[in-house]
Scaffold this active site. Structure first.
Site, PDB file in Angstrom:
ATOM      1  N   ASN A 223       0.851  -1.196   0.000  1.00 24.25           N
ATOM      2  CA  ASN A 223       0.000   0.000   0.000  1.00 24.25           C
ATOM      3  C   ASN A 223       0.882   1.240   0.000  1.00 24.25           C
ATOM      4  O   ASN A 223       2.102   1.146  -0.067  1.00 24.25           O
ATOM      5  CB  ASN A 223      -0.942  -0.030   1.210  1.00 24.25           C
ATOM      6  CG  ASN A 223      -0.182  -0.187   2.502  1.00 24.25           C
ATOM      7  OD1 ASN A 223       0.671   0.629   2.830  1.00 24.25           O
ATOM      8  ND2 ASN A 223      -0.460  -1.253   3.232  1.00 24.25           N
ATOM      9  N   ARG A 224       0.285   2.416   0.106  1.00 22.39           N
ATOM     10  CA  ARG A 224       1.029   3.659  -0.087  1.00 22.39           C
ATOM     11  C   ARG A 224       1.803   4.135   1.144  1.00 22.39           C
ATOM     12  O   ARG A 224       2.417   5.188   1.126  1.00 22.39           O
ATOM     13  CB  ARG A 224       0.069   4.777  -0.499  1.00 22.39           C
ATOM     14  CG  ARG A 224      -0.521   4.578  -1.854  1.00 22.39           C
ATOM     15  CD  ARG A 224      -1.400   5.753  -2.230  1.00 22.39           C
ATOM     16  NE  ARG A 224      -2.197   5.452  -3.391  1.00 22.39           N
ATOM     17  CZ  ARG A 224      -1.742   5.527  -4.647  1.00 22.39           C
ATOM     18  NH1 ARG A 224      -0.524   5.910  -4.888  1.00 22.39           N
ATOM     19  NH2 ARG A 224      -2.529   5.214  -5.651  1.00 22.39           N
TER      20      ARG A 224
END
Ligand code: C5P
Length: 415
Positions: A223-224
């Site tokens: 994820n980010r």
């Protein structure tokens, strides 16, 4: 912008890379924040941006090699002494190599060698191959050992026409780093804010980063999250005197005194957390843990087949680390979690406080301009049972981390 830059003397040292033109906006922003700015530049930098432009924006004469020729001036010594902070941006591989080795063959390197500024920040920008060259990496290490703060280049479209690491970091990051470093210098840093070492003798476990769930030996789901918030919390807990175990899915630089355990996947993270929690006083779950993992990762690299064939991943739910720690917490242990939300921030965070049996939830609206993944700033609300929510920020992640640690001290002391 807080007042950390007001009336501060910033010496902006500009070297000759394609990013040199960005020095104009950088000096403008420093001036706007109330700083006194002087610019020193190399001859190559002058071929990218005229000294006159930087002179007008900084409202001061610019020191160039032209001033050096034939004059007996010792301006470079005076300028070096004048600076509260030196910001070398953009820093080319060539100038970094010179500064790392104490060379003084132009007005810029002379000025830097003659300076004893407390804050020295470098923002390298160069071709990716130059960046990865062992000689450059060695020079960067040397400079960091000499007290330089490095702002890593960003990954993006390089002048060479392809995507790679080497672009000058965002100006916002450079400004924030300067602000933070000057603030730290002013007050002797977070260490001062935790002068009495309120967490001395305490053990704190922190998680950081976006987990990586393997698909096959070369691919993963992630994820980010950058891990910056977790690392900042670990540093703040250390500054407050705690013994810190940082269990991170992402590797970043951190103080040597932090016990760093790398645990890329949620399952690995849970195992490391459970072990660390056996004798810990507090847990701070700042990691963005993937909710799903492959039921069975592939042993070999998955190959593509026909162009229209579909490929489906069979995902199962990951263990909830925070919830597991909350459920198993021993008397006296404090558990803090994060809630990254895009809507209904407070309601969701309050629900999480109960469902995870946490003592506090740090809620952040990841869509807010100054908050969220891979930023250097954040804006959060601290939520505890039967207490008025505490709103913090927007400010740097390290300043937010210090506030969270102060709140942890209050909770521990109240037990
Ligand atoms: O449930 P949600 O993922 O929104 O909650 C966020 C909090 O829970 C964060 O503190 C995160 O570290 C933690 N978490 C966890 N394990 C998971 C998912 C989230 O520890 N599998």
């Amino acid at each position: 912008m807080s007042g950390a830059l007001a009336e501060k003397n910033i010496l902006l040292a500009v070297t000759g890379g394609i990013a040199a033109y960005k020095a104009a906006e950088l000096s403008r922003q420093y001036v706007k924040a109330g700083a006194n700015v002087k610019v020193v530049m190399t001859q190559t930098a002058e071929s990218f941006i005229p000294a006159k432009t930087l002179g007008i924006l900084s409202k001061q004469a610019v020191l160039t090699d032209g001033d050096r020729d034939g004059s007996a001036s010792v301006e470079h010594v005076a300028w070096g002494r004048w600076a509260d902070a030196i910001v070398l941006a953009p820093a080319t591989a060539n100038t970094l190599a010179k500064v790392a080795n104490g060379l003084a063959d132009n007005v810029l390197t002379e000025t830097l060698l003659a300076s004893n500024a407390a804050v020295k920040i470098m923002a390298p920008a160069m071709n990716d191959q130059m960046w990865h060259n062992p000689a450059t990496q060695r020079n960067l290490q040397t400079l960091q050992g000499d007290g330089w703060t490095m702002i890593e280049p960003a990954t993006g479209f390089l002048a060479e026409g392809y995507e790679a690491k080497g672009r000058l970091a965002q100006l916002e990051t450079i400004i924030l780093t300067t602000e933070q470093a000057l603030f730290d210098g002013q007050t002797d840093g977070q260490r001062d804010a935790f002068d009495n070492q309120p967490l001395k003798g305490r053990r704190v476990v922190v998680t950081a980063g976006g987990t990586k769930e393997p698909i096959d030996p070369v691919r993963f789901l992630t994820n980010r999250s950058s891990g910056k918030m977790g690392y900042a919390l670990a540093e703040a807990a250390l500054a407050a005197g705690a013994e810190v175990t940082l269990i991170a899915a992402t590797k970043r630089d951190c103080s040597k005194a932090i016990h760093l355990v790398l645990a890329p996947s949620a399952k690995e993270m849970l195992t490391a957390v459970e072990e660390a929690m056996t004798d810990a006083d507090a847990f701070i779950g700042a990691a963005a843990v993937s909710d799903f993992a492959l039921a069975k990762p592939f042993d070999k690299k998955v190959k593509k087949t026909s162009p229209d064939a579909h490929f489906t991943l069979d995902l199962v739910q990951n263990p909830d680390i925070l919830k597991t720690v909350g459920q198993n917490k021993k008397s006296g242990q404090v558990v803090i979690g994060f809630a990254a939300e895009t809507n209904d921030l407070l309601q969701n965070a309050e629900r999480k406080l109960k469902s995870k049996q946490a003592d506090m939830i740090v809620a952040n609206d990841v869509l807010a301009p100054a908050a969220g993944f891979d930023k250097d700033t954040n804006q959060v609300t601290l939520i505890q049972a039967n207490q008025v929510p505490i709103e913090i920020g927007p400010k740097s992640k390290s300043a937010i981390a210090a506030d969270i640690i102060h709140q942890l001290v209050t909770i521990l002391d109240g037990q």
